[in-house]
Design an enzyme around this catalytic site. Structure first.
Site, PDB file in Angstrom:
ATOM      1  N   THR A  73      84.661  91.060 -76.326  1.00 58.14           N
ATOM      2  CA  THR A  73      85.602  89.957 -76.103  1.00 58.14           C
ATOM      3  C   THR A  73      86.278  89.552 -77.407  1.00 58.14           C
ATOM      4  OG1 THR A  73      84.452  89.084 -74.158  1.00 58.14           O
ATOM      5  CG2 THR A  73      85.789  87.531 -75.424  1.00 58.14           C
ATOM      6  N   CYS A 325      80.901  89.091 -65.484  1.00 57.08           N
ATOM      7  CA  CYS A 325      81.624  88.015 -66.159  1.00 57.08           C
ATOM      8  C   CYS A 325      82.275  87.041 -65.179  1.00 57.08           C
ATOM      9  CB  CYS A 325      82.696  88.593 -67.080  1.00 57.08           C
ATOM     10  SG  CYS A 325      82.004  89.619 -68.387  1.00 57.08           S
TER      11      CYS A 325
END
Length: 382
Positions: A73, A325
């Site tokens: 990320t 996620c």
């Protein structure tokens, strides 16, 4: 009681024993700061350099082009926001696909909120974006295109090489999120033709909380965090030496074992698919039938909720309905919606992903449990 069969390797992988062994010394006696000038610092610095060389070798890059980050990320954010900062007002148009991971979609949306023009390119029924669609979206002010290498939910592999053939002649930067593909299929920055590429350690048997960004030499990019000048000035902060050493070891294993790993994953996936398809009439495959990760089986079970199915089989199977996620509710996955999958079919979808430790016996046990759970639920739903 046997442990449930783990079929969620796209969410995360266990740390390989060889990786744990590489990490261990840096948690105990070899604790030096890589920026220190004494022997302990030099030893840590050499370990980081060795890991950088291994990660570079995995993707066909030069070690100087690898930037270690805290996760994929962070690497994705650095790629998008770092390029945006470097270009300033020169070019302010960004192109992404409709099936990007939130780690790309969210920074892209943030740039749009800050005044950038954002174009989201649709995908086909298999979740694949066409190079022609990307070409049609490009403009004179396009700064960057970001298209993932392989989808984390359905496993579809994107035609990144063909997209590069469209972007490179126009001087447009190309980023790909290869978090799911590294260690499963070949990932080579020259063959792909990318300028930036993201890796996630915990997807190929390294610890969570470690990642890397490949930045092609000469690419315009600036840091998004400020501090000292570690990682070529792009990622300040004292390096996480244990995690980086583990990432290097995992990269070496992934490179050395790729042919055998790829074959094993494909065999396990196909065995699982055969067992399920043979016992569940109307089972539907989601994702590209051929251009797909060798370990990923995303299927829709007819007449049941995928979440209810996995709950019914949870004592025997550990899997998920989609990305870890964003899989906390029953909303249709954004990836499946982008593919145009009907709501009923999407509701019955589950993501089953095998890994290096997966065995034939585990596949047989998991398939039997899923079939039995489906049969019970289908009868109940009548």
């Amino acid at each position: 009681m046997q442990e449930p069969v783990y079929l969620d390797y796209n969410a995360t992988t266990p740390v390989a024993p060889e990786v744990a062994a590489a990490i261990a010394p840096f948690l105990r006696e070899a604790f030096g700061n890589p920026s220190s000038g004494h022997a302990g610092g030099r030893f840590a610095r050499e370990a980081v350099a060795q890991a950088r060389a291994e990660v570079a070798a995995l993707v066909g890059a030069d070690p100087a082009e690898i930037v270690f980050t805290g996760c994929a990320t962070e690497a994705n954010n650095l790629a998008l926001l770092g390029v945006a900062r470097a270009l300033g007002s020169a070019k302010r148009h960004l192109v992404v696909s409709a099936v990007e991971h939130p780690a790309v979609a969210a920074p892209a949306a943030a740039l749009a909120a800050a005044g950038w023009e954002l174009t989201v390119v649709a995908v086909d029924e298999h979740g694949r974006v066409s190079p022609e669609a990307i070409a049609a979206a490009l403009r004179p002010d396009t700064a960057l295109v970001s298209v993932m290498h392989a989808n984390n939910e359905v496993g579809t592999i994107q035609p990144v090489e063909a997209i590069s053939a469209v972007t490179r002649p126009r001087g447009i930067l190309l980023h790909t999120d290869a978090a799911q593909s590294a260690g499963k299929i070949p990932v080579d920055v020259e063959s792909l033709g990318v300028d930036l590429l993201t890796l996630a350690g915990h997807k190929f048997y390294a610890p969570k909380g470690t990642g890397a960004l490949y930045v092609r030499r000469g690419t315009s990019i600036q840091p998004v965090l400020y501090g000292a000048d570690q990682e070529g000035g792009l990622r300040p902060g004292t390096e996480n030496v244990p995690a980086i050493a583990g990432l290097g070891a995992a990269a070496r294993l992934a490179r050395e074992r790729l042919p055998a790993t790829r074959e094993h994953l494909h065999r396990m996936r196909e065995l699982l698919h055969q067992r399920l398809a043979g016992a569940v009439p109307g089972l539907e495959l989601n994702g590209h039938p051929a251009q797909r990760l060798p370990n990923t089986l995303h299927v829709s079970f007819p007449g049941v909720s995928g979440r209810a199915l996995l709950e019914a089989a949870q004592d025997t199977v550990a899997a998920s309905v989609g990305s870890a996620c964003h899989s906390a509710d029953d909303a249709v996955s954004g990836v499946l919606a982008a593919m145009g999958i009907p709501a009923g079919r999407a509701s019955g979808a589950v993501r089953l992903s095998v890994g290096v430790p997966t065995t034939d016996a585990e596949v047989e046990r998991a398939a039997a449990a899923l079939v039995a759970a489906w049969s019970r639920l289908a009868r109940t739903n009548g």
